[in-house]
Design an enzyme around this catalytic site. Structure first.
Site, PDB file in Angstrom:
ATOM      1  CG  ASP A  46      -7.857   0.545   3.983  1.00  0.00           C
ATOM      2  OD1 ASP A  46      -8.748  -0.250   3.636  1.00  0.00           O
ATOM      3  OD2 ASP A  46      -6.646   0.288   3.902  1.00  0.00           O
TER       4      ASP A  46
ATOM      5  CE  LYS B 290      -3.985  -1.983   2.407  1.00  0.00           C
ATOM      6  NZ  LYS B 290      -4.906  -1.857   3.543  1.00  0.00           N
TER       7      LYS B 290
HETATM    8  P1  NAP Z   1       1.261  -3.053   9.241  1.00  0.00           P
HETATM    9  O1  NAP Z   1       1.463  -1.816   8.433  1.00  0.00           O
HETATM   10  O2  NAP Z   1       2.185  -4.212   9.065  1.00  0.00           O
HETATM   11  O3  NAP Z   1       1.265  -2.612  10.802  1.00  0.00           O
HETATM   12  C1  NAP Z   1       1.216  -3.578  11.805  1.00  0.00           C
HETATM   13  C2  NAP Z   1       1.014  -2.890  13.154  1.00  0.00           C
HETATM   14  O4  NAP Z   1       0.831  -3.912  14.152  1.00  0.00           O
HETATM   15  C3  NAP Z   1       2.205  -2.043  13.610  1.00  0.00           C
HETATM   16  O5  NAP Z   1       1.743  -0.952  14.347  1.00  0.00           O
HETATM   17  C4  NAP Z   1       2.960  -3.042  14.498  1.00  0.00           C
HETATM   18  O6  NAP Z   1       3.760  -2.418  15.495  1.00  0.00           O
HETATM   19  C5  NAP Z   1       1.823  -3.741  15.176  1.00  0.00           C
HETATM   20  N1  NAP Z   1       2.212  -5.045  15.704  1.00  0.00           N
HETATM   21  C6  NAP Z   1       2.494  -6.164  14.989  1.00  0.00           C
HETATM   22  N2  NAP Z   1       2.813  -7.179  15.830  1.00  0.00           N
HETATM   23  C7  NAP Z   1       2.716  -6.680  17.096  1.00  0.00           C
HETATM   24  C8  NAP Z   1       2.913  -7.230  18.392  1.00  0.00           C
HETATM   25  N3  NAP Z   1       3.262  -8.521  18.562  1.00  0.00           N
HETATM   26  N4  NAP Z   1       2.705  -6.440  19.469  1.00  0.00           N
HETATM   27  C9  NAP Z   1       2.337  -5.145  19.314  1.00  0.00           C
HETATM   28  N5  NAP Z   1       2.138  -4.559  18.110  1.00  0.00           N
HETATM   29  C10 NAP Z   1       2.336  -5.310  16.999  1.00  0.00           C
HETATM   30  O7  NAP Z   1      -0.191  -3.650   9.005  1.00  0.00           O
HETATM   31  P2  NAP Z   1      -1.532  -2.854   8.609  1.00  0.00           P
HETATM   32  O8  NAP Z   1      -1.709  -2.853   7.141  1.00  0.00           O
HETATM   33  O9  NAP Z   1      -1.553  -1.553   9.325  1.00  0.00           O
HETATM   34  O10 NAP Z   1      -2.654  -3.845   9.197  1.00  0.00           O
HETATM   35  C11 NAP Z   1      -2.872  -3.962  10.591  1.00  0.00           C
HETATM   36  C12 NAP Z   1      -4.059  -4.886  10.840  1.00  0.00           C
HETATM   37  O11 NAP Z   1      -5.248  -4.282  10.328  1.00  0.00           O
HETATM   38  C13 NAP Z   1      -3.941  -6.247  10.149  1.00  0.00           C
HETATM   39  O12 NAP Z   1      -4.466  -7.244  11.017  1.00  0.00           O
HETATM   40  C14 NAP Z   1      -4.838  -6.119   8.930  1.00  0.00           C
HETATM   41  O13 NAP Z   1      -5.396  -7.357   8.526  1.00  0.00           O
HETATM   42  C15 NAP Z   1      -5.925  -5.204   9.490  1.00  0.00           C
HETATM   43  N6  NAP Z   1      -6.625  -4.432   8.432  1.00  0.00           N
HETATM   44  C16 NAP Z   1      -7.978  -4.586   8.360  1.00  0.00           C
HETATM   45  C17 NAP Z   1      -8.687  -3.872   7.416  1.00  0.00           C
HETATM   46  C18 NAP Z   1     -10.174  -4.068   7.346  1.00  0.00           C
HETATM   47  O14 NAP Z   1     -10.753  -3.661   6.329  1.00  0.00           O
HETATM   48  N7  NAP Z   1     -10.776  -4.627   8.354  1.00  0.00           N
HETATM   49  C19 NAP Z   1      -8.030  -2.989   6.533  1.00  0.00           C
HETATM   50  C20 NAP Z   1      -6.641  -2.840   6.665  1.00  0.00           C
HETATM   51  C21 NAP Z   1      -5.950  -3.577   7.621  1.00  0.00           C
HETATM   52  P3  NAP Z   1       5.292  -2.020  15.217  1.00  0.00           P
HETATM   53  O15 NAP Z   1       5.258  -0.709  14.492  1.00  0.00           O
HETATM   54  O16 NAP Z   1       5.863  -1.939  16.574  1.00  0.00           O
HETATM   55  O17 NAP Z   1       5.877  -3.135  14.385  1.00  0.00           O
END
Ligand code: NAP
Length: 247
Positions: free
Chosen positions: A82, A46
């Site tokens: 989003d 993205k």
């Molecule tokens: P991303 O850019 O990879 O960000 C991941 C986030 O999760 C970061 O803030 C990361 O923290 C944190 N994280 C990961 N593992 C962790 C842990 N063990 N403990 C604490 N924090 C942790 O991913 P994203 O695209 O933002 O997506 C995040 C979530 O939202 C995913 O589950 C995705 O499926 C969901 N999502 C849902 C929708 C929907 O339409 N429902 C849309 C988009 C995304 P750090 O910065 O410290 O690594």
């Protein structure tokens, strides 16, 4: 969800997966420019897709990430549905409190914070890696919640949003310390696999309102469908398809 929507409005197109490694993104976009009305872009592309596009709408530019691309006569325009999709779902489920705490600082958190602050909400942002939360706050908005203040911030917030990937594929993982939940209000989890996360289970048991990850998934899809086709999205059909297991 998209194929059900296309069929419902009588369009003959098809939505299908185009698995694309990072090094093949530019070539994929050339194909999209020649053959597709539009595409969605998902993790992990993205943000890295942004410099490869011809144009960005103001929301995608402010967030620094695009999840929907529209082919306008050979020009690829990036959007971020989003943000609007998240807010659409929040309004639909009556969770608009004007104040929120967002956990996470990745692409999803940036979209959520943008959606809220541009509508005048007060938003705290907490993330495991503080520097990432700091950049989010500087570039998108909200204020930083430091680890020592997390528990108090959670208890006081009327709306908690989990925008981390904690809980994804692990029904036992929670982004919150044990026993800590908002005192009242609602909890939204963006994770949609599984739908019933530990965070939502505990929030529901504590009497809080909850919203699962399919609500935003539906919202971003509705906006994307309308951008690609110029037609109102058949929301009920899309929701049914999603809840029945396709996306
Ligand atoms: P991303 O850019 O990879 O960000 C991941 C986030 O999760 C970061 O803030 C990361 O923290 C944190 N994280 C990961 N593992 C962790 C842990 N063990 N403990 C604490 N924090 C942790 O991913 P994203 O695209 O933002 O997506 C995040 C979530 O939202 C995913 O589950 C995705 O499926 C969901 N999502 C849902 C929708 C929907 O339409 N429902 C849309 C988009 C995304 P750090 O910065 O410290 O690594």
């Amino acid at each position: 969800m998209m194929n059900a929507a296309l069929a419902a409005v009588g369009l003959s197109g098809r939505y299908h997966l185009l698995p694309t490694p990072a090094e093949a993104l530019a070539a994929r976009l050339a194909e999209v420019r020649a053959e597709f009305a539009g595409v969605n872009v998902t993790v992990p592309h993205k943000r890295r897709i942004v410099p490869l596009l011809d144009e960005l709408d103001p929301v995608a530019a402010a967030i620094g990430a695009a999840n929907t691309i529209v082919n306008r006569e050979g020009r690829l325009v990036g959007h971020n549905t989003d943000a609007d999709g998240f807010y659409w779902a929040l309004e639909r489920e009556g969770l608009c409190s004007g104040e929120a705490l967002v956990l996470g600082a990745g692409g999803a958190a940036r979209a959520v914070v943008h959606a809220l602050v541009t509508r005048g909400w007060l938003v705290g942002v907490y993330n495991r890696t503080l520097a990432r939360a700091q950049s989010l706050v500087e570039e998108v908005g909200g204020w930083l919640v430091v680890p020592q203040k997390l528990e108090k911030a959670v208890r006081r917030t009327p709306l908690l949003v989990n925008a981390t990937s904690v809980g994804l594929d692990d029904p036992q993982a929670s982004p919150l310390p044990p026993g800590v939940l908002p005192d009242s209000g609602g909890v939204v989890d963006l994770v949609y696999r599984p739908l019933e996360t530990r965070l939502l289970r505990e929030a529901r048991a504590a009497g809080l309102a909850t919203q699962d990850g399919l609500a935003m998934l539906l919202g971003q899809g509705v906006r994307a469908f309308e951008l690609w086709t110029g037609r109102p999205a058949p929301v009920a059909v899309m929701e049914r398809a999603l809840r029945e297991g396709g996306s």
